[in-house]
Design an enzyme around this catalytic site. Structure first.
Site, PDB file in Angstrom:
ATOM      1  N   LYS A   1     -12.065   1.619  -0.256  1.00  0.00           N
ATOM      2  CA  LYS A   1     -11.271   2.342  -1.253  1.00  0.00           C
ATOM      3  C   LYS A   1     -12.116   2.776  -2.447  1.00  0.00           C
ATOM      4  CE  LYS A   1      -7.202   1.475  -4.208  1.00  0.00           C
ATOM      5  NZ  LYS A   1      -6.016   0.618  -4.370  1.00  0.00           N
TER       6      LYS A   1
ATOM      7  N   HIS B   1      -2.686  -4.784  -0.153  1.00  0.00           N
ATOM      8  CA  HIS B   1      -1.842  -3.773  -0.805  1.00  0.00           C
ATOM      9  C   HIS B   1      -0.809  -3.244   0.191  1.00  0.00           C
ATOM     10  CE1 HIS B   1      -0.850  -0.015  -2.882  1.00  0.00           C
ATOM     11  NE2 HIS B   1      -1.615  -0.350  -3.917  1.00  0.00           N
TER      12      HIS B   1
ATOM     13  N   ASP C   1      -7.414  -5.994  -2.609  1.00  0.00           N
ATOM     14  CA  ASP C   1      -6.510  -5.122  -3.350  1.00  0.00           C
ATOM     15  C   ASP C   1      -5.161  -5.815  -3.518  1.00  0.00           C
ATOM     16  OD1 ASP C   1      -5.300  -2.938  -4.512  1.00  0.00           O
ATOM     17  OD2 ASP C   1      -5.965  -1.511  -2.993  1.00  0.00           O
ATOM     18  N   ASP C   2      -4.817  -6.156  -4.753  1.00  0.00           N
ATOM     19  CA  ASP C   2      -3.538  -6.822  -5.058  1.00  0.00           C
ATOM     20  C   ASP C   2      -3.454  -8.232  -4.473  1.00  0.00           C
ATOM     21  OD1 ASP C   2      -2.973  -4.367  -6.140  1.00  0.00           O
ATOM     22  OD2 ASP C   2      -1.227  -3.942  -4.895  1.00  0.00           O
TER      23      ASP C   2
ATOM     24  N   ASP D   1      -8.795  -6.784  -7.445  1.00  0.00           N
ATOM     25  CA  ASP D   1      -8.762  -5.818  -8.539  1.00  0.00           C
ATOM     26  C   ASP D   1      -7.691  -6.130  -9.573  1.00  0.00           C
ATOM     27  OD1 ASP D   1      -6.635  -5.218  -6.886  1.00  0.00           O
ATOM     28  OD2 ASP D   1      -7.036  -3.071  -6.768  1.00  0.00           O
ATOM     29  N   ASN D   2      -6.732  -6.952  -9.237  1.00  0.00           N
ATOM     30  CA  ASN D   2      -5.679  -7.389 -10.166  1.00  0.00           C
ATOM     31  C   ASN D   2      -4.886  -8.483  -9.475  1.00  0.00           C
ATOM     32  OD1 ASN D   2      -4.686  -4.185  -9.346  1.00  0.00           O
ATOM     33  ND2 ASN D   2      -3.468  -5.894  -8.566  1.00  0.00           N
TER      34      ASN D   2
ATOM     35  N   LYS E   1       1.108  -8.180 -10.541  1.00  0.00           N
ATOM     36  CA  LYS E   1       0.518  -6.867 -10.795  1.00  0.00           C
ATOM     37  C   LYS E   1       1.377  -6.079 -11.791  1.00  0.00           C
ATOM     38  CE  LYS E   1      -0.738  -2.609  -8.343  1.00  0.00           C
ATOM     39  NZ  LYS E   1      -0.859  -1.969  -7.012  1.00  0.00           N
TER      40      LYS E   1
ATOM     41  N   CYS F   1      -4.874  -1.151 -10.300  1.00  0.00           N
ATOM     42  CA  CYS F   1      -6.031  -0.899  -9.429  1.00  0.00           C
ATOM     43  C   CYS F   1      -7.162  -0.088 -10.036  1.00  0.00           C
ATOM     44  CB  CYS F   1      -5.571  -0.203  -8.148  1.00  0.00           C
ATOM     45  SG  CYS F   1      -4.374  -1.124  -7.169  1.00  0.00           S
TER      46      CYS F   1
ATOM     47  N   HIS G   1     -10.726   5.430  -5.272  1.00  0.00           N
ATOM     48  CA  HIS G   1      -9.676   5.425  -6.294  1.00  0.00           C
ATOM     49  C   HIS G   1     -10.206   5.689  -7.700  1.00  0.00           C
ATOM     50  CE1 HIS G   1      -5.550   3.538  -7.553  1.00  0.00           C
ATOM     51  NE2 HIS G   1      -5.495   4.856  -7.433  1.00  0.00           N
TER      52      HIS G   1
END
Length: 444
Positions: free
Chosen positions: A112, A200, A16-17, A263-264, A279, A56, A114
């Site tokens: 996660k 994240h 994540d991130d 995810d990014n 991001k 995300c 989301h």
């Protein structure tokens, strides 16, 4: 039955991130990520892999449906938390886990989600047989809450039931995943989505429980540093190593497809060199992501220059499992397995992005990328000019005009971004854009 004849197991690991160069195999020099480096050495390391979005939940819609997220109301913008009780992944939409489950797989999401909140949405309603993790976008690593204060409930669930656990969240997820793998029956293939929240925010390392106790805002602008971020990424690396070891201990590693990606792009403490951006930005640093794939039984170690994107994983993994996307919901992605197996040459792709479409839009074709930020338009050669500094729109006017029009034609196929997307059901305090100060500093 040999590995070549069996359906492969699949473990999809999503960070994540995570920034492009946050792994040592991608250029990080301040710390090492030995477990992920080993995965890269024995598998495929992608050099031109993209996320479906610079944020995300939008990318997660692309991953689970294999389609551009803009086909669904919940995938339009970020953060989904604003309307997660109203908009999410429709329960009747075919998904990567539901299609694999129909093909005989045991399925689980650990980590996660989301993609919309209970009671209307959730992993168990969209193809997963088991879920342990958080429904929202971020939680504290020790309190497991999406906010601070005694009255804030934990966002930690076993299925649809709130649970309590003690420990650092990255490690809890690794332990749950390892245990689940060990419990799987030998005769049935499995699909595990292991979606970490690391790295994240909040900026909390595995020995920093005191930081969690003192937080007044999980997004703490005054918190974090490169040292803490390194501890978070190293913890993530160790967690991946633990899961790989669980696969080896069970004797299934060789015929398990293990994918690791983000995810990014990364946030404030990430390393994105040789790209710029982060991001929420459609510069390369916001959408180009580190991506690794291991499948020793079927793929030779290699560095792949194939341009790929998150939504490619649905058709690719379904093909590996001997099945295909639902005919009523054709994938916008592409099966890249023939390229990785040497059965097809690397080929050009045309890909598109938008983020608050009035503000940012992008298209890539071959080596060229069209980018619009506010009222400024650019054409970059992202193979030669990775920093996106030399604007070539006047040197290549035909390419610029073609990609600009191609983006307009593509955008017309999808749900529009209206004012309602940002304001419906939003209270003033939630409506405030957490990323506005950082974007303003970058001229976005």
């Amino acid at each position: 039955m040999s590995d070549a004849e069996k359906q492969p197991n699949i473990v999809f690991i999503l960070a994540d991130d995570l920034g492009w160069a946050d792994l040592s195999v991608y250029g990080q020099t301040q710390y090492q990520t030995p477990h992920l480096d080993a995965l890269a050495a024995g598998g495929v390391r992608f050099t031109q892999a993209y996320a479906n979005s610079a944020v995300c939940s939008a990318t997660r819609f692309g991953l689970i449906t294999g389609r551009y997220q803009y086909r669904l109301r919940g995938g339009l913008e970020e953060p989904l938390v604003r309307t997660a009780h109203l908009h999410g992944l429709p329960t009747d939409h075919p998904t990567l886990p539901s299609l694999l489950r129909d093909a005989g797989y045991e399925t689980a999401l650990i980590g996660k989600w989301h993609l919309g909140n209970l009671p209307n949405y959730g992993p168990l309603k969209s193809g997963y047989n088991r879920f342990f993790g958080n429904y929202g976008g971020a939680i504290d690593y020790f309190t497991h809450k999406p906010g601070v204060g005694a009255a804030v409930p934990r966002d930690l669930y076993e299925g649809e039931v709130p649970v309590e656990r003690v420990g650092y969240y990255t490690q809890l997820l690794a332990d749950e995943a390892s245990s689940w793998i060990a419990q799987q029956a030998e005769e049935k293939p499995f699909f595990l989505s292991l979606h970490f929240t690391a790295p994240h925010w909040p900026w909390v390392g595995p020995e920093d429980e005191h930081v969690s106790r003192d937080l007044t805002d999980l997004f703490h602008y005054d918190g974090g540093n490169l040292h803490t971020y390194a501890k978070m990424v190293r913890s993530l690396d160790a967690a991946v190593g633990q899961v790989v070891q669980a696969l080896k201990a069970k004797g299934v590693f060789d015929n398990t497809i293990v994918i690791f990606t983000s995810d990014n792009g990364g946030e404030r403490f990430s390393k994105t060199w040789p790209f710029t951006g982060q991001k929420t930005e459609l510069l390369e640093g916001g959408i180009r992501v580190p991506t690794l794939l291991s499948w020793p039984a079927r793929l030779q170690p290699q560095v792949s220059e194939q341009v790929t994107i998150t939504m490619d994983w649905l058709p690719t993994l379904l093909s590996a499992a001997g099945t295909a996307p639902h005919p009523d919901y054709p994938s916008d992605g592409e099966n890249i397995l023939p390229v990785l197996q040497g059965q097809a040459p690397v080929h050009e792709r045309r890909l598109f992005w938008r983020y608050k479409a009035q503000r940012q839009r992008a298209a890539r074709e071959g080596r060229f990328k069209y980018l619009r930020i506010n009222d400024n338009e650019f054409l970059f050669d992202v193979e030669d000019d990775t920093l996106e500094r030399a604007n070539l729109k006047d040197q290549h006017p035909a390419v610029f005009a073609r990609l600009r029009q191609a983006w307009e034609d593509w955008n017309a196929q999808f749900l529009p971004i209206t004012d309602e997307v940002f304001t419906h059901g939003v209270t003033p305090d939630i409506q405030a854009d957490r990323y506005a100060p950082e974007r303003a500093n970058r001229g976005l």
